[in-house]
Enzyme design. Sequence first.
Site, short mmCIF file in Angstrom:
data_model
loop_
_atom_site.label_atom_id
_atom_site.label_comp_id
_atom_site.label_asym_id
_atom_site.label_seq_id
_atom_site.Cartn_x
_atom_site.Cartn_y
_atom_site.Cartn_z
N HIS A 157 0.84 -1.22 0.00
CA HIS A 157 0.00 0.00 0.00
C HIS A 157 0.87 1.26 0.00
CE1 HIS A 157 -3.27 -2.72 1.33
NE2 HIS A 157 -2.31 -3.25 2.07
N SER A 278 14.81 21.93 -16.33
CA SER A 278 13.64 22.79 -16.49
C SER A 278 14.10 24.09 -17.14
CB SER A 278 13.03 23.07 -15.12
OG SER A 278 12.35 24.31 -15.12
N LYS A 284 16.29 22.00 -11.22
CA LYS A 284 15.57 20.77 -11.53
C LYS A 284 16.38 19.75 -12.32
CE LYS A 284 11.92 19.93 -10.58
NZ LYS A 284 10.64 20.26 -11.20
N GLU A 291 9.10 8.99 -16.70
CA GLU A 291 7.73 9.48 -16.88
C GLU A 291 7.20 9.11 -18.26
OE1 GLU A 291 7.27 13.65 -14.96
OE2 GLU A 291 9.38 13.31 -15.32
#
Length: 459
Positions: A157, A278, A284, A291
């Site tokens: 979980h 970024s 970043k 992704e």
Amino acid sequence: MASPSRSGVFSDSMDDALARFSESISFDYRLYKHDIRGSIAHATMLCRQGLLAPDELSAIERELKAIEARFDQGEFPFRIELEDIHMHIEHALIEALGDVGRKLHTGRSRNDQVATDLRLWVRDALDRVDQLLIELQRAFLSRCDRDAGVIIPAYTHLQRAQPVLASHYWLAYIEKLERDRARVADCRRRVNISPLGGAAVAGTSIPIDRHYTAELLGFESVAGNSIDISSDRDFAVESVFVLSLIGLHLSGWAEEWILWSTTEFGFLKLPQRYCTGSSIMPQKVNPDTLELTRGKSARVVGNLQSLLVLLKGLPLAYNRDLQEDKPPLFDAFDTVMACLEMAAPIVRDSELQAESISSRMDQGYLDATALMEALIQRGIPQRTAHHQVGALVAIAKKRGVPLIELTDNELHQVDPSFDASLRSSLSIQGAVASYRSAGSSHPEHVAQQIHRWKSHLEK
Ligand code: ARG
């Protein structure tokens, strides 16, 4: 527009809009090598059956190879009125050889031809996928030595559950990928059946030898029913299902490693050459590759859906709808192969942040189950021990301390027989060493698994 598939029955040429609407050369050109291979096998068989003279066969073979070379070099011009890859190649052959070229399509239809090409293409693609799966398994296996002895939290979980060896985690992915490989192999068996010679739908009166072409093309057997053969695309659906599951496995892994690479987790450092920056936030370092892997798996599942819906409700046998099978099929293979290619180096070269992980192993009560099992081994019934350890966790949580820091008094609150000896069951190392069941995270079990996979994968 003049089209070679329009026989003398047509008095009118094809509407230009229909030519644009119905062409498939823009995507089925990818079958050119397999189409040529299939045609050479067909011609070889026709010659053995006395339907082509040996010099006609040599001319056909020579020209088909020359056409292939033109494709290889990107020099073959497409003309939409020639519709698909099959017509393009045959048309070029006829341009070069005249009547000899006109004999190639004897005892064959585009219906069995396209099914043959597609099966040959899928067979090669599955073999490539299998190779990429092995490479990814090897990447995970290489981590096992690198991260030997590192203990991490296992989650259920997405909550901290029990301590495990990091290698045990990597081995879990190897298992998933092994099931993918088994599905690829199983699917390949049903792909590797020859449709060639089924002709349009009923078979043919030309004395062809289907077994011979099947053998020449490396097919395991010959499909049994000429009506079924040309319309069967189960193999395409199956292979895209197999790819979908690979996509799902990669997506779950990507999600996990995206989380693990966050500052919040601090488990993993991804190789920077697979990260992006970024345009506005200078600090970043983003895990875009992971992704995209997660995102692209959606396309593969979508392709499976497209194929299922495409085939639903089609009457026997060949229907032109089947031309629409190729874009989702090709895209599913392209996407999964690209994801697998990116995954292997990321798995191999990411760095597990062992110190950051171990400094927080005392958080989340990872040792609670080990403590409960120690109590069970002292003769306390499981349900009682489960309740008691839960009560200890509640006391520890209130004070914000790990179980090991509970005072004797606090232990007594839950059970007067509890004393300091309980604390010996509370080390993370001790918990890992206490696992006994087959396939557990016990270092010896993990070592056995690593050994087994090494002999399996490092052949
Ligand atoms: N381009 C067609 C396809 O991909 C080839 C088969 C055409 N057969 C036919 N009877 N029109 O399905």
